[in-house]
Design a protein around this motif. Structure first.
Motif, PDB file in Angstrom:
ATOM      1  N   ILE A   1       0.848  -1.199   0.000  1.00  0.00           N
ATOM      2  CA  ILE A   1       0.000   0.000   0.000  1.00  0.00           C
ATOM      3  C   ILE A   1       0.882   1.248   0.000  1.00  0.00           C
ATOM      4  O   ILE A   1       0.663   2.196  -0.768  1.00  0.00           O
ATOM      5  N   ASN A   2       1.902   1.231   0.847  1.00  0.00           N
ATOM      6  CA  ASN A   2       2.846   2.339   0.941  1.00  0.00           C
ATOM      7  C   ASN A   2       3.492   2.624  -0.420  1.00  0.00           C
ATOM      8  O   ASN A   2       3.508   3.765  -0.894  1.00  0.00           O
ATOM      9  N   HIS A   3       3.979   1.564  -1.048  1.00  0.00           N
ATOM     10  CA  HIS A   3       4.635   1.717  -2.345  1.00  0.00           C
ATOM     11  C   HIS A   3       3.662   2.259  -3.387  1.00  0.00           C
ATOM     12  O   HIS A   3       3.989   3.178  -4.159  1.00  0.00           O
ATOM     13  N   ILE A   4       2.460   1.702  -3.408  1.00  0.00           N
ATOM     14  CA  ILE A   4       1.484   2.113  -4.438  1.00  0.00           C
ATOM     15  C   ILE A   4       1.106   3.589  -4.263  1.00  0.00           C
ATOM     16  O   ILE A   4       1.077   4.348  -5.233  1.00  0.00           O
ATOM     17  N   ILE A   5       0.853   3.998  -3.016  1.00  0.00           N
ATOM     18  CA  ILE A   5       0.452   5.397  -2.802  1.00  0.00           C
ATOM     19  C   ILE A   5       1.586   6.345  -3.194  1.00  0.00           C
ATOM     20  O   ILE A   5       1.365   7.400  -3.796  1.00  0.00           O
ATOM     21  N   GLN A   6       2.824   5.952  -2.885  1.00  0.00           N
ATOM     22  CA  GLN A   6       3.949   6.834  -3.233  1.00  0.00           C
ATOM     23  C   GLN A   6       4.182   6.927  -4.735  1.00  0.00           C
ATOM     24  O   GLN A   6       4.511   7.988  -5.259  1.00  0.00           O
ATOM     25  N   ALA A   7       3.997   5.790  -5.428  1.00  0.00           N
ATOM     26  CA  ALA A   7       4.319   5.774  -6.857  1.00  0.00           C
ATOM     27  C   ALA A   7       3.154   6.248  -7.725  1.00  0.00           C
ATOM     28  O   ALA A   7       3.363   6.727  -8.850  1.00  0.00           O
ATOM     29  N   ALA A   8       1.920   6.121  -7.228  1.00  0.00           N
ATOM     30  CA  ALA A   8       0.735   6.374  -8.072  1.00  0.00           C
ATOM     31  C   ALA A   8       0.717   7.744  -8.761  1.00  0.00           C
ATOM     32  O   ALA A   8       0.361   7.819  -9.949  1.00  0.00           O
ATOM     33  N   PRO A   9       1.088   8.852  -8.049  1.00  0.00           N
ATOM     34  CA  PRO A   9       0.966  10.164  -8.694  1.00  0.00           C
ATOM     35  C   PRO A   9       1.633  10.240 -10.065  1.00  0.00           C
ATOM     36  O   PRO A   9       1.110  10.885 -10.978  1.00  0.00           O
ATOM     37  N   GLN A  10       2.757   9.549 -10.220  1.00  0.00           N
ATOM     38  CA  GLN A  10       3.486   9.583 -11.495  1.00  0.00           C
ATOM     39  C   GLN A  10       2.672   8.957 -12.639  1.00  0.00           C
ATOM     40  O   GLN A  10       2.915   9.227 -13.806  1.00  0.00           O
TER      41      GLN A  10
END
Ligand code: GLN
Length: 278
Positions: A216-225
């Protein structure tokens, strides 16, 4: 052994497994509807049918999920093929689909990304309800993707693209209007992993690090791109992860952050809209 009737094999099965499971297994093996078993209780089975049924009863008695034994599970408004390479679709995940459909207009072509698609249940259901949109469905497991591919063909969906990849790894410069995901989120030490169906489901699809928040942490951090300006991210998460998700979304420049309860009243999905800082 003389031929046994439906009633006789069911009575044998009840000694080992739940009645409802026995009926589901026998219906599946005989390819009949639920009332058939009641209206034809004195019909005899072939030896092959009896052996197959009793074998399934034995497997069920060891805990193997009914969905894996019959190879399918209903989700939303369709039946999906499943195997032990994929998580069994859960009713609470229908909330994620409902929220996604609320965000996707039916009269416009949107680009949607489903991360960790497994059987493809989420991606395919969205695609069927929003036929103008294009859905990209990613999974790390080639075995999962081949189940999702089977479901796509069986349900005659042509607007789903399946990709083998590690979250965003194969998506280079693509942008989406909406990202949905039911990632692994169970904490490694959670005793539920040792109970019920979860014991037989792929760990890859279930657990994610010490707190369950790694993916979840990884997805939220990467999603904006990978989101269009004003694109949305919706995530399913564990019963105690809504606040953590909302904090991460806030840090990631999301607005309109909200959590939504499943039918049991547990906060199960959180999401927000990406507001690119200019
Ligand atoms: N909701 C599932 C369970 O706890 C877990 C699914 C997941 O990790 N994505 O049974």
């Amino acid at each position: 052994m003389s031929a046994l009737t439906i009633e006789q094999v069911l009575l044998q099965a009840y000694q080992h497994i739940d009645k409802i499971d026995a009926h589901l297994l026998l219906q599946h093996i005989l390819a009949v509807n639920p009332t058939f078993l009641l209206t034809h209780s004195d019909q005899t089975l072939t030896t092959a049918q009896t052996n197959r049924f009793l074998h399934c009863v034995l497997q069920r008695s060891t805990g193997i999920p009914i969905a894996y034994l019959i190879g399918q599970r209903e989700f939303y408004d369709n039946v999906f093929k499943v195997s032990d390479a994929v998580l069994i679709p859960r009713p609470e995940t229908e909330l994620l689909v409902d929220l996604a459909l609320n965000l996707i207009p039916a009269d416009r072509a949107c680009r949607i990304l489903d991360l960790g698609t497994g059987s493809g249940a989420i991606a395919i259901t969205i695609a069927k309800h929003r036929t103008l949109s294009q859905v990209t469905a990613v999974d790390l497991s080639a075995d999962a993707i081949s189940i999702a591919d089977w479901n796509t063909k069986n349900l005659q969906v042509s607007n789903v693209r399946l990709v083998i990849g590690n979250w965003f790894s194969e998506l280079s410069n693509e942008k989406f209007d909406l990202i949905v995901t039911n990632p692994p989120y169970v904490a490694e030490s959670d005793p539920h992993l040792q109970q019920g169906d979860l014991r037989f489901e792929p760990k890859l699809a279930l657990s994610a690090g010490h707190s369950g928040m790694n993916c979840i942490n990884h997805i939220i951090q990467a999603a904006p791109q990978y989101l269009e300006k004003s694109g949305w991210l919706l995530l399913e998460h564990g019963y105690d992860q809504a606040n953590k998700c909302k904090q991460l979304l806030k840090r990631g420049n999301f607005t309109k952050i909200c959590s939504y309860p499943d039918l049991a009243g547990i906060m199960r999905v959180s999401g927000g809209q990406f507001s690119a800082s200019s």
